[in-house]
Structure formats: C-alpha cells, structure tokens
Design a protein around this motif. Structure first.
Motif, PDB file in Angstrom:
ATOM      1  N   PRO A   2       1.800  -7.470   4.288  1.00  0.00           N
ATOM      2  CA  PRO A   2       1.148  -6.389   5.024  1.00  0.00           C
ATOM      3  C   PRO A   2       1.209  -5.083   4.245  1.00  0.00           C
ATOM      4  O   PRO A   2       2.227  -4.796   3.598  1.00  0.00           O
ATOM      5  N   PRO A   3       0.147  -4.268   4.300  1.00  0.00           N
ATOM      6  CA  PRO A   3       0.099  -3.069   3.461  1.00  0.00           C
ATOM      7  C   PRO A   3       1.228  -2.084   3.720  1.00  0.00           C
ATOM      8  O   PRO A   3       1.782  -1.507   2.786  1.00  0.00           O
ATOM      9  N   LEU A   4       1.585  -1.879   4.986  1.00  0.00           N
ATOM     10  CA  LEU A   4       2.648  -0.925   5.283  1.00  0.00           C
ATOM     11  C   LEU A   4       3.998  -1.411   4.775  1.00  0.00           C
ATOM     12  O   LEU A   4       4.818  -0.630   4.292  1.00  0.00           O
ATOM     13  N   VAL A   5       4.231  -2.720   4.865  1.00  0.00           N
ATOM     14  CA  VAL A   5       5.470  -3.294   4.336  1.00  0.00           C
ATOM     15  C   VAL A   5       5.513  -3.135   2.821  1.00  0.00           C
ATOM     16  O   VAL A   5       6.535  -2.749   2.245  1.00  0.00           O
ATOM     17  N   LYS A   6       4.386  -3.426   2.172  1.00  0.00           N
ATOM     18  CA  LYS A   6       4.326  -3.326   0.714  1.00  0.00           C
ATOM     19  C   LYS A   6       4.572  -1.904   0.248  1.00  0.00           C
ATOM     20  O   LYS A   6       5.338  -1.662  -0.689  1.00  0.00           O
ATOM     21  N   ILE A   7       3.936  -0.944   0.895  1.00  0.00           N
ATOM     22  CA  ILE A   7       4.090   0.452   0.504  1.00  0.00           C
ATOM     23  C   ILE A   7       5.522   0.926   0.739  1.00  0.00           C
ATOM     24  O   ILE A   7       6.131   1.565  -0.128  1.00  0.00           O
ATOM     25  N   ARG A   8       6.085   0.607   1.908  1.00  0.00           N
ATOM     26  CA  ARG A   8       7.439   1.059   2.211  1.00  0.00           C
ATOM     27  C   ARG A   8       8.463   0.422   1.271  1.00  0.00           C
ATOM     28  O   ARG A   8       9.403   1.075   0.829  1.00  0.00           O
ATOM     29  N   SER A   9       8.274  -0.840   0.941  1.00  0.00           N
ATOM     30  CA  SER A   9       9.249  -1.546   0.103  1.00  0.00           C
ATOM     31  C   SER A   9       9.305  -1.001  -1.316  1.00  0.00           C
ATOM     32  O   SER A   9      10.313  -1.147  -2.001  1.00  0.00           O
ATOM     33  N   GLU A  10       8.217  -0.359  -1.766  1.00  0.00           N
ATOM     34  CA  GLU A  10       8.177   0.171  -3.127  1.00  0.00           C
ATOM     35  C   GLU A  10       8.558   1.649  -3.183  1.00  0.00           C
ATOM     36  O   GLU A  10       8.571   2.242  -4.263  1.00  0.00           O
ATOM     37  N   ARG A  11       8.882   2.246  -2.061  1.00  0.00           N
ATOM     38  CA  ARG A  11       9.085   3.698  -2.029  1.00  0.00           C
ATOM     39  C   ARG A  11      10.151   4.181  -2.998  1.00  0.00           C
ATOM     40  O   ARG A  11      10.002   5.229  -3.634  1.00  0.00           O
ATOM     41  N   ASP A  12      11.253   3.442  -3.092  1.00  0.00           N
ATOM     42  CA  ASP A  12      12.357   3.902  -3.933  1.00  0.00           C
ATOM     43  C   ASP A  12      12.005   3.934  -5.415  1.00  0.00           C
ATOM     44  O   ASP A  12      12.737   4.517  -6.213  1.00  0.00           O
ATOM     45  N   GLN A  13      10.910   3.287  -5.797  1.00  0.00           N
ATOM     46  CA  GLN A  13      10.527   3.240  -7.199  1.00  0.00           C
ATOM     47  C   GLN A  13       9.346   4.170  -7.515  1.00  0.00           C
ATOM     48  O   GLN A  13       8.795   4.129  -8.599  1.00  0.00           O
ATOM     49  N   MET A  14       8.982   5.020  -6.559  1.00  0.00           N
ATOM     50  CA  MET A  14       7.796   5.866  -6.724  1.00  0.00           C
ATOM     51  C   MET A  14       8.145   7.237  -7.288  1.00  0.00           C
ATOM     52  O   MET A  14       9.293   7.685  -7.238  1.00  0.00           O
TER      53      MET A  14
END
Length: 284
Positions: A2-14
């Motif tokens: 899911p897009p929201l899961v994908k975006i949130r899961s990558e936050r620490d690497q942004m």
C-alpha cells in the motif's frame, strides 16, 4: 505494498524535504485529492519539482498517479485519517478507553507495515537457512537481548543447536566453533553498534550466513548481512514507538517460529517431545 505503508516505511531514509512531504501526506491523506502538486509545494514551501520527484522516487509516473493511489487506499481501507496522539484530550468517551483503542490500532498498523516489508519471497529463504544450519548463533544486547534469548530458547525446543550470548566478547570467542553454513541471527534495533558489526564480519569470514533483525532503516548491520528482517514502528511519542517496535518484532518472530515448525516435521515432533519433558518436570 500500500502506498501509505511504503512511504512511511522509507521515512527514516529520506532527505529533510522528502520527510516534510511524507509527513504532510500521512497526516492529510484523506485531503490529498484536493491538492495539486503546486498547492502541495506552496503549503510546504518547496518547489513543485520536489513534489514530482518524490512521487517518481516511489515508482509513480507523477504526482497525479501518487494522489490517485493514496485516494484509493483511503477509500478502500479508511486508513488515511491519522490516529490522534495517545496523550491528546479525549473528544468522546473516557481517556482509558481512548488510550486502549488507540494503542491497539497503532500496534495493528505497525504489525501490518512490518508484514508488508517482509514478503514471503524474503522470509521463506531465511526459514530455509535456519532449518538447514548445523548451528544457529543468536546475539542481541539490551532490549534486543531479551528477544534474542527468547527466540534462541524456541529454536532449542525445535532441536536446533543454538549458541546464544548477550555478551559480545563471549560471542566473539564462540565464533571459533562456526562452520560454513552456520547462521548468525543478529538482533539490533538500530544496527549501528560497532561490536555487533565486527562479530558479523568475523562470522562471515568463517563462511557463515548472517541474518540481521533491525528497524527498516539504512544501517551498517543490515547493509552487510546476507539476509535481513526489518521492523517498522512509528509514533510521535517515543515511549509508544518503542512499544510498537516490540510488538511488531514479537509478531514477526512468532510467525518465523510457526514457519519453522511447519517446514520440518521432524523439528515439529522434537518440539512436542521437549514440551512434554518440560511439563513432566513442572508436574513432578
């Protein structure tokens, strides 16, 4: 995913700008349909091209594609509306019920994200590595050590020869017994402790396989592991975020244990024998 899961899961690497976009989308997913890329950029004080590049980074053709995908997810799952902070004033009902329900929903969301980040194609080879290993070394420090110890005990109940230490010096000494094909499970929430990375490299020098268990962040331990299990847990309150991490980690380990039981009938049989022996001791 899911897009929201994908975006949130990558936050620490942004980057800092990407995190600002991420936080806005997560907090306002149910309103994103009303924002053009330029309006979103204006709201955040960034360039429109930053918004477009953000969407493309996550595999979307552009911002409209991202907005449509998020809108579909919100309509399908109703997960666009962010949960209120657990310490926010209660609008309805008593604080006890609100806290209880909020924590339950937060745990469920974190566990779902963690499941999405550890797909079947990644988990099954790890189960096979552990099942085939002559010995499984297990290491973790601090809070990670509690989970490492409990999982090492479960492996032992399955008849897996397990070497567990919460002391990096003792674990390093035991690497003399490592052989090709052995497995090292390394528990480290942030994966940045130099001593654990050193143990990992030494174990690989013995031709053993390292499986890291960390947060879904870019970290040295995960980067150099042969395989990785990752945990996603996010909350504005640090004490709640730690609870979400523990809950998600335990859920993942429980599933890994069940898979190991099902993968090898002989190990499942050994588990039942060991449980009967333990029960006999308790009853005597």
């Amino acid at each position: 995913m899911p897009p929201l899961v994908k975006i949130r899961s990558e936050r620490d690497q942004m980057s800092a700008i990407e995190r600002r976009i991420t936080d806005f989308i997560l907090e306002n997913a149910h309103l994103l349909r009303d924002y053009s890329s330029q309006q979103l950029a204006n709201a955040l004080g960034i360039s429109q091209s930053s918004v477009v590049k953000f969407a493309q980074k996550f595999g979307f053709k552009g911002y409209p594609d991202l907005k449509y995908s998020v809108g579909e997810a919100v309509a399908r799952n109703g997960n666009g509306q962010p949960l209120p902070p657990l310490d926010a004033p209660a609008d309805a009902g008593d604080a006890y019920t609100r806290l209880q329900e909020g924590l339950r929903r937060s745990k469920a969301a974190a566990e779902e994200e963690t499941r999405s980040l550890n797909p079947r194609g990644h988990v099954e080879p790890i189960v096979d590595m552990i099942d085939r290993a002559d010995k499984v070394f297990v290491c973790g420090l601090g809070d990670d050590g509690l989970f490492a110890r409990e999982f090492a005990m479960r492996l032992s109940l399955l008849g897996v020869l397990t070497v567990h230490h919460a002391d990096p010096i003792l674990m390093m000494a035991n690497l003399a017994a490592a052989r090709p094909g052995d497995v090292l499970l390394m528990f480290s929430e942030f994966g940045k402790l130099p001593q654990l990375s050193q143990i990992s490299r030494q174990f690989q020098a013995c031709e053993g396989k390292v499986i890291s268990i960390t947060r879904h962040t870019a970290n040295p331990l995960r980067a150099h592991a042969d395989a990785a299990l990752v945990i996603s847990a996010h909350d504005p309150a640090p004490h709640v975020e730690q609870l979400l991490y523990r809950s998600s980690l335990q859920s993942l380990l429980d599933f890994l244990f069940v898979l190991l039981c099902q993968a090898n009938p002989a190990r499942h049989q050994q588990l039942n024998i060991n449980l009967e022996r333990i029960q006999h001791l308790l009853d005597s």
